[in-house]
Design a protein around this motif. Structure first.
Motif, short mmCIF file in Angstrom:
data_model
loop_
_atom_site.label_atom_id
_atom_site.label_comp_id
_atom_site.label_asym_id
_atom_site.label_seq_id
_atom_site.Cartn_x
_atom_site.Cartn_y
_atom_site.Cartn_z
N LEU A 290 0.85 -1.20 0.00
CA LEU A 290 0.00 0.00 0.00
C LEU A 290 0.88 1.25 0.00
O LEU A 290 1.95 1.24 0.61
CB LEU A 290 -0.86 0.07 1.26
CG LEU A 290 -1.94 -0.98 1.50
CD1 LEU A 290 -2.46 -0.88 2.93
CD2 LEU A 290 -3.07 -0.81 0.50
N SER A 291 0.41 2.33 -0.64
CA SER A 291 1.12 3.60 -0.55
C SER A 291 0.15 4.74 -0.79
O SER A 291 -0.63 4.70 -1.75
CB SER A 291 2.25 3.67 -1.58
OG SER A 291 2.96 4.89 -1.46
N PHE A 292 0.18 5.77 0.08
CA PHE A 292 -0.55 7.00 -0.16
C PHE A 292 0.34 7.95 -0.97
O PHE A 292 1.56 7.98 -0.78
CB PHE A 292 -0.91 7.69 1.16
CG PHE A 292 -2.08 7.09 1.88
CD1 PHE A 292 -3.38 7.32 1.44
CD2 PHE A 292 -1.88 6.31 3.02
CE1 PHE A 292 -4.46 6.77 2.12
CE2 PHE A 292 -2.96 5.76 3.70
CZ PHE A 292 -4.26 5.99 3.25
N SER A 293 -0.30 8.74 -1.84
CA SER A 293 0.45 9.78 -2.56
C SER A 293 0.85 10.88 -1.59
O SER A 293 0.36 10.95 -0.46
CB SER A 293 -0.40 10.34 -3.70
OG SER A 293 -1.58 10.93 -3.19
N ARG A 297 -4.19 12.19 -1.49
CA ARG A 297 -5.41 12.12 -2.32
C ARG A 297 -5.58 10.78 -3.01
O ARG A 297 -6.69 10.43 -3.44
CB ARG A 297 -5.40 13.23 -3.38
CG ARG A 297 -5.63 14.63 -2.84
CD ARG A 297 -5.72 15.66 -3.96
NE ARG A 297 -4.59 15.57 -4.88
CZ ARG A 297 -4.63 15.00 -6.08
NH1 ARG A 297 -5.74 14.45 -6.53
NH2 ARG A 297 -3.54 14.97 -6.84
N LEU A 298 -4.48 10.03 -3.18
CA LEU A 298 -4.54 8.75 -3.86
C LEU A 298 -3.98 7.65 -2.95
O LEU A 298 -3.06 7.89 -2.17
CB LEU A 298 -3.71 8.79 -5.16
CG LEU A 298 -4.12 9.79 -6.23
CD1 LEU A 298 -3.13 9.76 -7.38
CD2 LEU A 298 -5.54 9.49 -6.75
N LEU A 299 -4.53 6.46 -3.09
CA LEU A 299 -4.01 5.27 -2.42
C LEU A 299 -3.76 4.21 -3.48
O LEU A 299 -4.67 3.84 -4.23
CB LEU A 299 -5.00 4.76 -1.37
CG LEU A 299 -4.62 3.45 -0.67
CD1 LEU A 299 -3.36 3.60 0.15
CD2 LEU A 299 -5.77 2.95 0.21
N ALA A 300 -2.50 3.75 -3.57
CA ALA A 300 -2.16 2.65 -4.49
C ALA A 300 -2.21 1.34 -3.71
O ALA A 300 -1.68 1.24 -2.60
CB ALA A 300 -0.77 2.87 -5.07
#
Length: 342
Positions: A290-293, A297-300
């Motif tokens: 998991l990674s937040f920008s 605003r975005l979550l990968a």
């Protein structure tokens, strides 16, 4: 006719890796996303444009990756190598090697060094400016009690989690010995460690559906704040089914955090108030990373089977989903105070 809204899992990136996804990370400068995989590749995507910007192949599975700047990064490979990858010039250098697969890699903006952790039971620090001569680029080698499984950086602090449930805390300005030697407060093998953005401690997850919230302050008051909680479990026919918690990612603005498990779920937690804020719709298979920008605003989400059940089990293809994050999913809710007696 209006375009169909993206599915609740988020938008799927095209050209995903063809084997298990070991990690993914957003850049600190843009919506670029770096992804490492067991298919021996490191890929650079523009997550907003859903475009593959570059790819480097390695001699073995790539177990971790991190950014240096917006168009270059570093990789940790099962072929024992540590590499610098410069995507806009399609150039790579070998910074150096370990004696076994390299499991973890971090770049310290505070010291300008690359730190790697390996299954050879060592940490190594590298100066990437010396990449043309390997003996110049190696700054130091530091023995660990066991194989390195996970690492995280905040400021000058480095937390290293190894096999055998050991946790070492270092000050990058003095790597001669750990600042703290700890044991995981969870009974089972560590899967992931991530530092709090405010630098006061770290969250650590295990293969047995639990997360521990730990604090660096060793005073009695500091340690009284630590706790652990169960997650990524379900009851079926009176039995508790427990899943590994593979991934932890902190929201850069609110300090809340997401966990991803082998149950295919992503949960968002408010660690200060000990509450779950949100659960996203189930992903096709295990959530591996998991990674937040940078702006939250975005979550990968890496939906990628982690072979926790069996090698030959049929599973959904490996995929990367990028979802827009709504404030209500990640913002702590104010504590409700009881009405004062009138």
């Amino acid at each position: 006719m209006t375009a169909a809204p993206p599915p609740s899992t988020g938008r799927e990136l095209s050209n995903p890796p063809t084997d298990g996804i070991s990690n993914l990370r957003f850049s600190n400068h843009s919506d670029h996303l770096l992804v490492s995989s067991w298919d021996k590749s490191v890929r650079l995507y523009d997550a907003s444009a859903n475009a593959l910007r570059g790819e480097f192949m390695h001699g073995g599975a790539v177990l971790d990756c991190c950014f240096h700047d917006d168009s270059s990064g570093f990789s940790a490979s099962a072929d024992h190598t540590v590499r610098r990858l410069v995507f806009n010039y399609n150039r790579e250098d070998i910074l150096g090697r370990h004696d076994a697969p390299v499991r973890c890699i971090e770049y310290s903006y505070a010291t300008g060094q690359v730190i790697t952790g390996s299954w050879d039971k060592t940490l190594k620090c590298w100066d990437p400016r010396g990449a043309s001569a390997q003996e110049r680029s190696l700054v130091g080698t530091y023995a660990q009690p066991e194989r390195v499984y996970s690492m995280s950086l905040v400021g000058n602090r480095l937390v290293v989690a190894t096999a055998g449930r050991h946790v070492n805390v270092y000050d990058l300005r003095n790597m001669s010995q750990p600042e703290q030697r700890r044991e995981s407060s969870l009974k089972y093998q560590t899967r992931c460690v991530r530092c709090y953005p405010n630098g006061t401690g770290y969250a650590l997850s295990s293969v047995e559906g639990r997360v521990a919230m730990e604090f660096f302050d060793l005073s009695e008051a500091g340690q009284s704040k630590k706790y652990a909680f169960k997650c990524h479990r379900k009851s079926e026919a009176g039995r508790d089914i427990v899943y590994p918690v593979n991934a932890i990612a902190f929201h850069p603005i609110y300090g809340t955090f997401a966990t991803g498990g082998c149950d295919g779920y992503v949960n968002v937690w408010d660690g200060n108030n000990k509450k779950r804020l949100y659960q996203y719709a189930k992903y096709p298979t295990s959530v591996a990373a998991l990674s937040f920008s940078r702006d939250g605003r975005l979550l990968a989400v890496a939906s990628s089977y982690t072979y926790e059940e069996e090698i030959n089990r049929k599973h959904e293809p490996d995929a990367i989903f990028v979802r827009s994050v709504n404030e209500v999913e990640v913002k702590p809710k104010p504590k409700m105070l009881p009405n004062p007696a009138t």
